[in-house]
Design a protein around this motif. Structure first.
Motif, mmCIF file in Angstrom:
data_model
loop_
_atom_site.group_PDB
_atom_site.id
_atom_site.type_symbol
_atom_site.label_atom_id
_atom_site.label_comp_id
_atom_site.label_asym_id
_atom_site.label_seq_id
_atom_site.Cartn_x
_atom_site.Cartn_y
_atom_site.Cartn_z
ATOM 1 N N ASN A 92 -10.800 2.125 -4.327
ATOM 2 C CA ASN A 92 -9.370 1.615 -3.786
ATOM 3 C C ASN A 92 -8.253 2.451 -4.666
ATOM 4 O O ASN A 92 -7.277 2.620 -4.077
ATOM 5 C CB ASN A 92 -9.418 0.035 -4.216
ATOM 6 C CG ASN A 92 -10.268 -0.575 -3.524
ATOM 7 O OD1 ASN A 92 -10.761 -0.148 -2.453
ATOM 8 N ND2 ASN A 92 -10.571 -1.961 -3.647
ATOM 9 N N HIS A 93 -8.352 2.434 -5.971
ATOM 10 C CA HIS A 93 -7.482 3.070 -6.737
ATOM 11 C C HIS A 93 -7.289 4.572 -6.431
ATOM 12 O O HIS A 93 -5.974 4.978 -6.217
ATOM 13 C CB HIS A 93 -8.006 3.126 -8.256
ATOM 14 C CG HIS A 93 -6.920 3.441 -9.351
ATOM 15 N ND1 HIS A 93 -5.618 2.678 -9.676
ATOM 16 C CD2 HIS A 93 -6.978 4.514 -9.939
ATOM 17 C CE1 HIS A 93 -5.180 3.538 -10.644
ATOM 18 N NE2 HIS A 93 -5.874 4.526 -10.600
ATOM 19 N N ASN A 96 -5.614 4.920 -2.934
ATOM 20 C CA ASN A 96 -4.315 4.664 -2.873
ATOM 21 C C ASN A 96 -3.425 5.846 -3.722
ATOM 22 O O ASN A 96 -2.208 6.270 -3.206
ATOM 23 C CB ASN A 96 -4.022 3.505 -3.869
ATOM 24 C CG ASN A 96 -4.509 2.162 -3.111
ATOM 25 O OD1 ASN A 96 -4.109 2.091 -1.799
ATOM 26 N ND2 ASN A 96 -4.630 1.074 -3.769
ATOM 27 N N LYS A 99 -2.942 8.505 -1.248
ATOM 28 C CA LYS A 99 -1.860 8.317 -0.422
ATOM 29 C C LYS A 99 -0.684 8.860 -0.981
ATOM 30 O O LYS A 99 0.362 9.287 -0.455
ATOM 31 C CB LYS A 99 -2.030 6.865 0.270
ATOM 32 C CG LYS A 99 -2.268 6.839 1.648
ATOM 33 C CD LYS A 99 -2.209 5.316 1.984
ATOM 34 C CE LYS A 99 -3.445 4.931 2.917
ATOM 35 N NZ LYS A 99 -3.572 3.517 3.137
ATOM 36 N N GLN A 100 -0.326 8.291 -2.233
ATOM 37 C CA GLN A 100 0.657 8.475 -2.926
ATOM 38 C C GLN A 100 1.225 9.997 -3.182
ATOM 39 O O GLN A 100 2.127 10.263 -3.216
ATOM 40 C CB GLN A 100 0.812 7.862 -4.246
ATOM 41 C CG GLN A 100 1.069 6.353 -4.125
ATOM 42 C CD GLN A 100 0.596 5.637 -5.743
ATOM 43 O OE1 GLN A 100 0.821 6.280 -6.710
ATOM 44 N NE2 GLN A 100 -0.120 4.621 -5.715
ATOM 45 N N ASP A 105 -5.433 9.779 4.379
ATOM 46 C CA ASP A 105 -5.736 8.203 4.487
ATOM 47 C C ASP A 105 -7.105 8.228 4.266
ATOM 48 O O ASP A 105 -7.880 9.115 4.165
ATOM 49 C CB ASP A 105 -5.384 7.653 5.710
ATOM 50 C CG ASP A 105 -3.688 7.461 5.829
ATOM 51 O OD1 ASP A 105 -3.188 7.347 4.911
ATOM 52 O OD2 ASP A 105 -3.531 7.617 6.974
ATOM 53 N N THR A 341 -8.410 1.567 -13.847
ATOM 54 C CA THR A 341 -7.364 0.705 -13.003
ATOM 55 C C THR A 341 -6.354 0.065 -13.817
ATOM 56 O O THR A 341 -5.377 -0.560 -13.216
ATOM 57 C CB THR A 341 -8.001 -0.257 -12.022
ATOM 58 O OG1 THR A 341 -8.891 -1.189 -13.018
ATOM 59 C CG2 THR A 341 -9.417 0.565 -11.002
#
Length: 367
Positions: A92-93, A96, A99-100, A105, A341
């Motif tokens: 997940n980290h 994300n 994406k940043q 995606d 994280t």
């Protein structure tokens, strides 16, 4: 609550409403939602996908697989406490962060629980996209025997074990058994070259020849983003496996995305930077567990030799590993997740019931 109760070992028997068979892999199980539930959730939750996109619930387990077998421990411990939640938190980290950084995606639309993803169905690219920054593992073993060409890439003389390669290398292999591709053996996980992919791009599920360069860019850019971030927390990103697929966005456009998991101790090698600078290798990945198994059993050839698969399966089935070995793996996974994280891994006393409660109360998906 016993330690065994905190482990989600069986993840394909949840009462999630589905009209298709549950797909169960080595670690994750996938429940395809009914068309009615998919449409309802897309509307209720505002997911950025077409109204008719198929959705699935992906549940990760705490099982540990190595050398193509599932292992267990003493005291009926059927997995590694915290492993599934750690893997999901790390992926997940990184998703994300991608994406940043404007990369691409992922297939994840929602995270109802630390062990659960709601995902959009993707058409997978049939390639294990492997990226290497150091020469170690299987590549080093082959290099030491005199091999100088890997996946169509020529390596120079004089490379040293566990040292940095002259540049980041992409050494892809097949995902699944692909039939009828000239020059590609019909076996899972065989090395392939860029030329193999270019000449048969549609057999590997690429939409166009141009997407080969796009996947390579996403692979190298993703690798660099993770490598730079790991450097900040004293870790070396040695090598990794990425997977890609196609999904359709809300406007009906097909796009290449990251899928499965990325930058985790299961899919990557991570080394401790301080130890490495002192000439030692400290693994913060599943490689440490593989080494434990090779040292634990008197005949390591059983684990390394594909011809001895029945013996290997018997070894995994008939041997409960020492509790401290599985707890050492638990510590490796939860510690590296916290390092990456900045947050502790959330563990549950009864993960299966927690998942059922959340999926019923907030998503209406339990029969």
């Amino acid at each position: 609550m016993s330690l065994a109760d905190q482990v989600l070992a069986v993840n394909d028997d949840l009462p999630i409403r589905t009209d298709k068979p549950v797909h169960s892999g080595k670690v994750r199980s996938v429940y395809w939602l009914t068309e009615q539930d998919s449409r309802r959730l897309i509307k209720e939750k505002g997911y950025p996908v077409p109204d008719d996109a198929p959705l699935a619930i992906m549940v990760i387990s705490d099982r540990i697989s190595a050398f193509d077998c599932i292992w267990h421990g003493e005291n009926d411990l059927q997995g590694v406490p915290g492993k599934g939640a750690a893997l999901n938190a790390i992926s997940n980290h990184w998703f994300n962060l991608f994406k940043q950084n404007g990369l691409a995606d992922s297939h994840i639309l929602d995270i109802p629980h630390p062990l659960v993803w709601i995902v959009q169905k993707a058409k997978p690219v049939k390639i294990e996209a492997i990226c290497r920054q150091y020469i170690t593992g299987s590549m080093w073993r082959a290099y030491e025997k005199g091999e100088r060409e890997f996946c169509g890439i020529k390596l120079p003389e004089g490379l040293e074990k566990d040292k940095a390669l002259p540049e980041i290398l992409i050494t892809p292999s097949t995902k699944g058994i692909l039939k009828g591709i000239p020059g590609v053996p019909e076996a899972d996980d065989v090395n392939i070259s860029r030329q193999n992919i270019e000449e048969n791009y549609s057999a590997f599920n690429f939409a166009s020849p141009q997407d080969i360069a796009h996947y390579e860019k996403l692979l190298k850019d993703g690798f660099t983003v993770i490598s730079d971030a790991l450097q900040q927390v004293g870790q070396i990103f040695v090598d990794t496996k990425f997977e890609f697929g196609y999904v359709t966005d809300r406007s009906g456009q097909e796009k290449l995305i990251y899928m499965d998991e990325v930058g985790t101790p299961d899919s990557s090698r991570l080394w401790d930077q301080n130890a490495y600078s002192e000439g030692k290798i400290v693994e913060n990945s599943k490689e440490g567990f593989r080494q434990f198994l090779l040292n634990h059993f008197p005949d390591p050839d059983i684990l390394l030799n594909k011809e001895r698969m029945p013996e290997r399966e018997a070894l995994a089935r008939d041997n409960a590993l020492p509790l401290d070995a599985l707890m050492a793996v638990s510590k490796t996974y939860t510690d590296i997740a916290e390092t990456i994280t900045g947050k502790p891994v959330v563990m549950s006393n009864n993960p299966k019931q927690d998942i059922i409660d959340i999926l019923q109360a907030q998503y209406g998906l339990i029969d």
